[in-house]
Design a protein around this motif. Structure first.
Motif, PDB file in Angstrom:
ATOM      1  N   SER A   1       1.042  -1.166  -0.110  1.00 43.87           N
ATOM      2  CA  SER A   1       0.073  -0.038  -0.036  1.00 43.87           C
ATOM      3  C   SER A   1       0.836   1.311  -0.046  1.00 43.87           C
ATOM      4  CB  SER A   1      -1.035   0.144   1.142  1.00 43.87           C
ATOM      5  OG  SER A   1      -0.136   0.196   2.338  1.00 43.87           O
ATOM      6  N   PHE A   2       0.328   2.311  -0.629  1.00 48.14           N
ATOM      7  CA  PHE A   2       1.070   3.415  -0.666  1.00 48.14           C
ATOM      8  C   PHE A   2       0.066   4.615  -0.240  1.00 48.14           C
ATOM      9  CE2 PHE A   2       2.934   0.858  -3.747  1.00 48.14           C
ATOM     10  CZ  PHE A   2       4.375   1.173  -3.600  1.00 48.14           C
ATOM     11  N   PRO A   3       0.296   5.479   0.881  1.00 48.50           N
ATOM     12  CA  PRO A   3      -0.303   6.687   1.170  1.00 48.50           C
ATOM     13  C   PRO A   3      -0.248   7.846   0.286  1.00 48.50           C
ATOM     14  CG  PRO A   3       1.643   6.923   2.486  1.00 48.50           C
ATOM     15  CD  PRO A   3       1.690   5.368   1.485  1.00 48.50           C
ATOM     16  N   ILE A   4      -1.403   8.255  -0.038  1.00 46.33           N
ATOM     17  CA  ILE A   4      -1.398   9.575  -0.988  1.00 46.33           C
ATOM     18  C   ILE A   4      -2.144  10.822  -0.047  1.00 46.33           C
ATOM     19  CG2 ILE A   4      -2.671  10.386  -2.921  1.00 46.33           C
ATOM     20  CD1 ILE A   4      -0.795   8.124  -3.470  1.00 46.33           C
ATOM     21  N   VAL A   5      -1.360  11.697  -0.124  1.00 44.20           N
ATOM     22  CA  VAL A   5      -1.568  13.017   0.492  1.00 44.20           C
ATOM     23  C   VAL A   5      -2.374  14.252  -0.512  1.00 44.20           C
ATOM     24  CG1 VAL A   5      -0.644  14.924   2.062  1.00 44.20           C
ATOM     25  CG2 VAL A   5       0.235  12.660   2.119  1.00 44.20           C
ATOM     26  N   ALA A   6      -3.498  14.718  -0.014  1.00 41.19           N
ATOM     27  CA  ALA A   6      -4.030  15.651  -0.690  1.00 41.19           C
ATOM     28  C   ALA A   6      -3.401  17.154  -0.446  1.00 41.19           C
ATOM     29  CB  ALA A   6      -5.632  15.763  -0.248  1.00 41.19           C
ATOM     30  N   PRO A   7      -3.627  18.119  -1.387  1.00 38.51           N
ATOM     31  CA  PRO A   7      -2.780  19.189  -1.219  1.00 38.51           C
ATOM     32  C   PRO A   7      -3.492  19.865  -0.099  1.00 38.51           C
ATOM     33  CG  PRO A   7      -4.457  19.318  -3.424  1.00 38.51           C
ATOM     34  CD  PRO A   7      -4.232  17.832  -2.793  1.00 38.51           C
ATOM     35  N   VAL A   8      -2.802  20.979   0.686  1.00 33.89           N
ATOM     36  CA  VAL A   8      -3.193  21.779   1.675  1.00 33.89           C
ATOM     37  C   VAL A   8      -3.902  22.965   1.470  1.00 33.89           C
ATOM     38  CG1 VAL A   8      -1.661  20.669   3.060  1.00 33.89           C
ATOM     39  CG2 VAL A   8      -0.865  22.819   2.133  1.00 33.89           C
ATOM     40  N   SER A   9      -3.956  23.400   0.298  1.00 35.36           N
ATOM     41  CA  SER A   9      -4.617  24.694  -0.312  1.00 35.36           C
ATOM     42  C   SER A   9      -5.619  24.602  -0.798  1.00 35.36           C
ATOM     43  CB  SER A   9      -3.408  25.481  -0.934  1.00 35.36           C
ATOM     44  OG  SER A   9      -2.265  25.832  -0.274  1.00 35.36           O
ATOM     45  N   ALA A  10      -6.778  25.295  -0.617  1.00 34.04           N
ATOM     46  CA  ALA A  10      -8.278  25.322  -1.337  1.00 34.04           C
ATOM     47  C   ALA A  10      -7.899  25.617  -2.849  1.00 34.04           C
ATOM     48  CB  ALA A  10      -8.911  26.268  -0.737  1.00 34.04           C
ATOM     49  N   GLY A  11      -8.776  24.926  -3.825  1.00 35.00           N
ATOM     50  CA  GLY A  11      -8.542  25.011  -4.850  1.00 35.00           C
ATOM     51  C   GLY A  11      -7.645  24.380  -5.887  1.00 35.00           C
ATOM     52  N   GLN A  12      -6.724  23.448  -5.188  1.00 36.10           N
ATOM     53  CA  GLN A  12      -5.751  22.929  -5.823  1.00 36.10           C
ATOM     54  C   GLN A  12      -5.837  21.234  -6.041  1.00 36.10           C
ATOM     55  OE1 GLN A  12      -1.877  23.958  -3.710  1.00 36.10           O
ATOM     56  NE2 GLN A  12      -1.597  25.783  -5.322  1.00 36.10           N
ATOM     57  N   SER A  13      -5.197  20.852  -6.910  1.00 33.76           N
ATOM     58  CA  SER A  13      -5.172  19.180  -6.951  1.00 33.76           C
ATOM     59  C   SER A  13      -3.590  19.039  -6.914  1.00 33.76           C
ATOM     60  CB  SER A  13      -5.881  18.797  -8.105  1.00 33.76           C
ATOM     61  OG  SER A  13      -7.245  19.085  -7.703  1.00 33.76           O
ATOM     62  N   ILE A  14      -3.391  17.794  -6.923  1.00 35.31           N
ATOM     63  CA  ILE A  14      -1.924  17.038  -7.068  1.00 35.31           C
ATOM     64  C   ILE A  14      -2.174  15.748  -7.804  1.00 35.31           C
ATOM     65  CG2 ILE A  14      -1.806  16.188  -4.913  1.00 35.31           C
ATOM     66  CD1 ILE A  14       1.080  16.682  -4.976  1.00 35.31           C
ATOM     67  N   SER A  15      -1.078  15.325  -8.816  1.00 34.53           N
ATOM     68  CA  SER A  15      -1.262  14.061  -9.311  1.00 34.53           C
ATOM     69  C   SER A  15       0.119  13.377  -8.945  1.00 34.53           C
ATOM     70  CB  SER A  15      -1.043  14.412 -10.792  1.00 34.53           C
ATOM     71  OG  SER A  15      -2.227  14.758 -11.315  1.00 34.53           O
ATOM     72  N   TYR A  16      -0.035  12.426  -8.573  1.00 30.82           N
ATOM     73  CA  TYR A  16       1.127  11.315  -8.429  1.00 30.82           C
ATOM     74  C   TYR A  16       0.946  10.061  -9.209  1.00 30.82           C
ATOM     75  CZ  TYR A  16       0.464  12.929  -3.399  1.00 30.82           C
ATOM     76  OH  TYR A  16       0.383  13.799  -2.145  1.00 30.82           O
ATOM     77  N   ILE A  17       2.281   9.161  -9.290  1.00 36.09           N
ATOM     78  CA  ILE A  17       2.410   8.191 -10.351  1.00 36.09           C
ATOM     79  C   ILE A  17       2.965   7.129  -9.237  1.00 36.09           C
ATOM     80  CG2 ILE A  17       2.739   9.470 -12.268  1.00 36.09           C
ATOM     81  CD1 ILE A  17       5.704   8.624 -12.219  1.00 36.09           C
ATOM     82  N   ILE A  18       2.363   6.006  -9.746  1.00 37.96           N
ATOM     83  CA  ILE A  18       2.974   4.699  -8.973  1.00 37.96           C
ATOM     84  C   ILE A  18       3.797   4.200 -10.098  1.00 37.96           C
ATOM     85  CG2 ILE A  18       2.520   2.383  -8.379  1.00 37.96           C
ATOM     86  CD1 ILE A  18       1.498   4.234  -6.301  1.00 37.96           C
ATOM     87  N   GLU A  19       5.286   3.897  -9.805  1.00 32.76           N
ATOM     88  CA  GLU A  19       6.122   3.376 -10.728  1.00 32.76           C
ATOM     89  C   GLU A  19       6.866   2.164 -10.473  1.00 32.76           C
ATOM     90  OE1 GLU A  19       8.871   6.572 -11.525  1.00 32.76           O
ATOM     91  OE2 GLU A  19       9.614   6.721  -9.365  1.00 32.76           O
ATOM     92  N   GLY A  20       7.148   1.327 -11.376  1.00 30.63           N
ATOM     93  CA  GLY A  20       7.736   0.228 -10.956  1.00 30.63           C
ATOM     94  C   GLY A  20       9.011  -0.261 -11.813  1.00 30.63           C
ATOM     95  N   ALA A  21       9.851  -1.106 -11.235  1.00 29.82           N
ATOM     96  CA  ALA A  21      11.045  -1.402 -12.052  1.00 29.82           C
ATOM     97  C   ALA A  21      11.406  -2.896 -11.679  1.00 29.82           C
ATOM     98  CB  ALA A  21      12.217  -0.662 -11.379  1.00 29.82           C
ATOM     99  N   PHE A  22      11.970  -3.424 -12.613  1.00 29.57           N
ATOM    100  CA  PHE A  22      12.691  -4.938 -12.435  1.00 29.57           C
ATOM    101  C   PHE A  22      13.887  -4.703 -11.579  1.00 29.57           C
ATOM    102  CE2 PHE A  22      16.167  -7.835 -13.727  1.00 29.57           C
ATOM    103  CZ  PHE A  22      15.368  -9.219 -13.424  1.00 29.57           C
ATOM    104  N   GLN A  23      14.060  -5.594 -10.661  1.00 28.80           N
ATOM    105  CA  GLN A  23      15.124  -5.542  -9.837  1.00 28.80           C
ATOM    106  C   GLN A  23      15.924  -6.770  -9.482  1.00 28.80           C
ATOM    107  OE1 GLN A  23      14.455  -4.471  -5.381  1.00 28.80           O
ATOM    108  NE2 GLN A  23      15.877  -3.097  -5.553  1.00 28.80           N
ATOM    109  N   GLU A  24      17.230  -7.000  -9.619  1.00 28.60           N
ATOM    110  CA  GLU A  24      17.838  -8.238  -9.226  1.00 28.60           C
ATOM    111  C   GLU A  24      18.940  -7.992  -8.337  1.00 28.60           C
ATOM    112  OE1 GLU A  24      19.256 -11.845 -12.145  1.00 28.60           O
ATOM    113  OE2 GLU A  24      20.288 -10.084 -12.458  1.00 28.60           O
ATOM    114  N   THR A  25      18.738  -8.730  -7.355  1.00 27.14           N
ATOM    115  CA  THR A  25      19.899  -8.207  -6.076  1.00 27.14           C
ATOM    116  C   THR A  25      20.167  -9.658  -5.599  1.00 27.14           C
ATOM    117  OG1 THR A  25      17.927  -8.352  -4.388  1.00 27.14           O
ATOM    118  CG2 THR A  25      18.809  -6.237  -5.471  1.00 27.14           C
TER     119      THR A  25
END
Length: 417
Positions: free
Chosen positions: A97-121
């Motif tokens: 799960s990932f928390p998403i935070v809304a903007p703190v100023s009235a009339g504003q919006s914000i966009s997030y992305i969920i990004e992924g990657a292949f990882q070998e370790t």
């Protein structure tokens, strides 16, 4: 697939086990490449609101498949091999799960992305027992009895993270770009004061290379998706699609009305073209134009009309059937020509011209390259769909009656992927 050979009484080597794993990975990579190709493919990893709803999202299990070096680092006592490449699959068996935070100023919006990657370790470090030649009953603890831990697994996983854009006035917020080496999967937009995330806030990023179909849903020789246009529209390239097969038919021309003593000629057919269009980008919008069938002439003096051109962007098109320049409302007996042509296709066909009216019979309408011609009747008959020319109008049993002509068959654009 390569296999190891061992012999009774021979001393086993660490590479016996390592090469089994390496050969298996290489063979599976070749199988994946044969089915999915070498482009990055994402499967699963569905992003959904939490239940009950909250200001977090949950990304489920899934995988990322991509081409990578066989081994960028040494694999145990087998040296690195960064020149040869194979297809690898990072797997995530659980959800996060990932928390998403809304903007703190009235009339504003914000966009997030969920990004992924292949990882070998390399992981799972353990202090391994080693053979002690001076005292076989007492093993060493780690190499040279150093007590050092060593990694015991080389794992391939999916790495996920959330990236925030900048708050801005609602409608003006910008979606952040994926980081280098990462793949943008989902866009999540939230507004000031929002306390819950719903499915409407979550959108798949158009360029995300999700696997859209599984083998049970596919049939050999049949397209996975088909969209037909009988009127103007826009084709949006689906997620994961980079090439489509396009067929276009131009509209057929109409036929003139007959006049007493003169049956009218048939209309000409539209052209046809077929092309494999490559180099597309998911989400790309391509204008589709569909040529209409030409109008039919009437005994009240309306002239017949040509067919319209159909096109897929500026890439491939088919022109509509024309009218015979010698034909008029008062002299309608000549069949329509030239017919439409295909332009820009891997295959381009020309339609058939309409036949002239004879005696009291209207001329046969021209046939589209993939379709039949229209037979004449007393009144003109509408051109066959798609793209057929209209049949001409006859003059009745006595040859002295005027009848209306008919419209040409409409054009068509078919897109398959």
């Amino acid at each position: 697939m390569d296999r190891n050979i061992v012999y009774p009484g021979s001393i086993p080597l660490d590479t016996d086990l390592l090469t089994i794993n390496l050969n298996t990975m290489t063979a599976l990579g070749a199988l994946i490449q044969a089915t999915l190709g070498t482009s990055t493919v994402v499967d699963g990893l569905n992003c959904q609101p939490t239940s009950p709803p909250s200001m977090s999202v949950v990304v489920g299990a899934g995988s990322i498949t991509q081409i990578s070096p066989v081994d960028a680092l040494a694999y145990g006592s087998i040296g690195a091999n960064s020149l040869a490449q194979t297809v690898k699959m990072g797997i995530s068996l659980g959800s996060c799960s990932f928390p998403i935070v809304a903007p703190v100023s009235a009339g504003q919006s914000i966009s997030y992305i969920i990004e992924g990657a292949f990882q070998e370790t390399d992981s799972d470090p353990l202090v391994l027992p080693y053979y002690n030649a001076s005292n076989p009953a007492q093993s060493f603890s780690g190499p040279a009895n150093s007590g050092a831990a060593q990694n015991t697994s080389r794992i391939q996983r999916v790495q996920l993270q959330v990236k925030a854009g900048q708050p801005a006035n609602t409608g003006a917020q910008v979606t952040p770009a994926a980081d280098n080496g990462w793949i943008g999967l989902y866009q999540i937009s939230v507004a000031y004061g929002q306390t819950q995330i719903t499915a409407a806030n979550i959108q798949v990023i158009p360029t995300a290379p999700f696997l859209n179909w599984k083998l049970p849903a596919l049939r050999p020789g049949v397209a996975s998706g088909v969209m037909s246009f009988v009127s103007n529209g826009v084709f949006s390239v689906p997620p994961g699609v980079t090439q489509v097969e396009v067929e276009v038919w131009g509209g057929g021309s109409g036929s003139y009305a007959s006049v007493p003593g003169l049956a009218s000629g048939g209309g000409s057919a539209g052209g046809y073209a077929k092309r494999l269009v490559t180099g597309l980008v998911p989400g790309q919008a391509i204008a589709v134009t569909v040529g209409t069938g030409g109008v039919g002439g009437t005994t009240s003096g309306v002239a017949a009309g040509p067919g319209g051109t159909s096109s897929f962007g500026q890439i491939v098109s088919a022109t509509g059937g024309s009218l015979n320049y010698l034909a008029t409302s008062l002299a309608p007996e000549n069949g329509a020509t030239p017919a439409g042509i295909g332009i820009g296709g891997d295959v381009n066909f020309t339609g058939s011209a309409g036949l002239a009216g004879m005696l009291n019979q209207g001329g046969m309408g021209g046939a589209a390259p993939i379709g039949g011609g229209q037979n004449s009747g007393t009144s003109g008959n509408t051109g066959n769909f798609p793209g057929g020319g209209a049949a001409g109008a006859g003059t009745g049993a006595g040859g002295n009656t005027a009848f209306d002509g008919a419209a040409g068959g409409g054009g068509l654009v078919v897109v398959r992927w």
